[in-house]
Motif scaffolding. Sequence first.
Motif, PDB file in Angstrom:
ATOM      1  N   PHE A  43       6.684   2.762 -15.509  1.00 26.06           N
ATOM      2  CA  PHE A  43       6.656   3.563 -14.285  1.00 26.06           C
ATOM      3  C   PHE A  43       5.630   4.682 -14.400  1.00 26.06           C
ATOM      4  CE2 PHE A  43      10.907   1.726 -14.669  1.00 26.06           C
ATOM      5  CZ  PHE A  43      10.963   1.022 -13.475  1.00 26.06           C
ATOM      6  N   PRO A  44       5.037   5.122 -13.283  1.00 22.66           N
ATOM      7  CA  PRO A  44       5.260   4.599 -11.943  1.00 22.66           C
ATOM      8  C   PRO A  44       4.644   3.210 -11.750  1.00 22.66           C
ATOM      9  CG  PRO A  44       3.475   6.230 -11.930  1.00 22.66           C
ATOM     10  CD  PRO A  44       4.029   6.208 -13.327  1.00 22.66           C
ATOM     11  N   ILE A  45       5.209   2.468 -10.819  1.00 16.23           N
ATOM     12  CA  ILE A  45       4.660   1.168 -10.433  1.00 16.23           C
ATOM     13  C   ILE A  45       3.431   1.457  -9.570  1.00 16.23           C
ATOM     14  CG2 ILE A  45       5.136  -0.975  -9.184  1.00 16.23           C
ATOM     15  CD1 ILE A  45       8.185  -0.250  -9.577  1.00 16.23           C
ATOM     16  N   LYS A  46       2.309   0.820  -9.916  1.00 21.33           N
ATOM     17  CA  LYS A  46       1.056   1.120  -9.199  1.00 21.33           C
ATOM     18  C   LYS A  46       0.904   0.208  -7.974  1.00 21.33           C
ATOM     19  CE  LYS A  46      -1.360   2.791 -13.291  1.00 21.33           C
ATOM     20  NZ  LYS A  46      -0.345   2.431 -14.299  1.00 21.33           N
ATOM     21  N   VAL A  47       0.682   0.846  -6.835  1.00 22.74           N
ATOM     22  CA  VAL A  47       0.649   0.121  -5.559  1.00 22.74           C
ATOM     23  C   VAL A  47      -0.713   0.293  -4.891  1.00 22.74           C
ATOM     24  CG1 VAL A  47       1.764  -0.137  -3.315  1.00 22.74           C
ATOM     25  CG2 VAL A  47       3.089   0.698  -5.272  1.00 22.74           C
ATOM     26  N   TYR A  48      -1.270  -0.812  -4.435  1.00 21.22           N
ATOM     27  CA  TYR A  48      -2.523  -0.777  -3.685  1.00 21.22           C
ATOM     28  C   TYR A  48      -2.279  -1.317  -2.279  1.00 21.22           C
ATOM     29  CZ  TYR A  48      -7.073  -2.316  -1.970  1.00 21.22           C
ATOM     30  OH  TYR A  48      -8.184  -2.526  -1.192  1.00 21.22           O
ATOM     31  N   VAL A  49      -2.746  -0.582  -1.265  1.00 24.05           N
ATOM     32  CA  VAL A  49      -2.665  -1.067   0.115  1.00 24.05           C
ATOM     33  C   VAL A  49      -4.090  -1.211   0.649  1.00 24.05           C
ATOM     34  CG1 VAL A  49      -1.846  -0.582   2.459  1.00 24.05           C
ATOM     35  CG2 VAL A  49      -0.456   0.088   0.494  1.00 24.05           C
ATOM     36  N   GLU A  50      -4.409  -2.398   1.145  1.00 21.42           N
ATOM     37  CA  GLU A  50      -5.756  -2.625   1.683  1.00 21.42           C
ATOM     38  C   GLU A  50      -6.050  -1.617   2.802  1.00 21.42           C
ATOM     39  OE1 GLU A  50      -6.471  -6.701   2.774  1.00 21.42           O
ATOM     40  OE2 GLU A  50      -8.328  -6.194   3.811  1.00 21.42           O
ATOM     41  N   GLN A  51      -7.253  -1.076   2.773  1.00 23.66           N
ATOM     42  CA  GLN A  51      -7.634  -0.098   3.795  1.00 23.66           C
ATOM     43  C   GLN A  51      -8.223  -0.814   5.014  1.00 23.66           C
ATOM     44  OE1 GLN A  51      -6.945   3.318   3.644  1.00 23.66           O
ATOM     45  NE2 GLN A  51      -5.699   2.398   2.020  1.00 23.66           N
TER      46      GLN A  51
END
Length: 241
Positions: A83-91
Motif C-alpha cells: 500500500f498504497p495501491i497505485k491507480v492510473y486513470v486515463e486523461q
Amino acid sequence: MLTYLKHQFLTVSVVAFCTFIIIIISQLQSDAASLNTLNDRLPSPQIHPLPATLTNWKDSTDSSDYFNEVKTLEFGYLVWSQFPIKVYVEQVTDNNSSQSWSKTVLNAVLEWGVYLPLEVVDKLEKADIRILHESPPLRQGQLRARSGETRYELYVSKQGERGILSHRCTIWLNPSQTGKYIAAVARHEFGHGLGIWGHSPVDTDVMYFAQVRTPPPISVRDINTLKRVYEQPTRLGWPEI
Ligand SMILES: [Zn+2]
C-alpha cells in the motif's frame, strides 16, 4: 409478452454490465517462463496483515455481507499487500462537459480510498490498477461491448533474488456511458479491482450484478465483504520459498 421482453431486457443488462476475467501473461515468453518456474516454489496461501483502514472498520449496524459470492482463484484471494495501491486513470479532455470523464471516474474510485490506501499516479506503467476510457474488448460471439470490464494479470516481481507472485489490473470503461452511470460503473469495476471477485445479490450494494436506475454509494455490506476478502489467505505478495 411484456414479461418476456422485461426478462430479456434484464438478461441483456446483466450481461452488459460487467464481467471480470483472468489473463495470465503469456505473450512474453520470459514472463510465462518465470511464472512457471515460480509456481513450484510458491509458499502455501497465507494471510497478509490487514491494513489499518480495514482494521478500524466496524459495522455497528450488523448488515452482513456477500462474501459467499466471492470466488477463490487458483492462488487464493485477489488481495493487494503493498500500500498504497497505485491507480492510473486515463486523461480525457471533453470540452462539452462541465466535469471531465477522468475527474468523474477518479472521484468515484477514490471513494474506496477510505477503506484501502490509494495513490493516483500519472503514468500507466507505474500503476497497479489502470483505468481506460475504452470499450471492453469484444469476445467471440458477443454483439456489443459491456459497460465495463476488469481483468487481472499475474507477473513475477523481485525482492532481492526472490520472486514474488504479483498482479495488476486493467479496467475498461465504455465511453458510451453517460451521466451518473460513468461513476457507477467505475465504482463497481474498481471494487473488482480491489479484490471483490464476485457480485452481490442485493441492489443497494455497489457490487450488485446489474445496473440499476439509481446507482447506490458504497454500502456497509460492500465494506464488510471487502474486509472479509482481506482476511483470507493468498499466494499473491509472498516471496518464493
Ligand atoms: Zn461486476
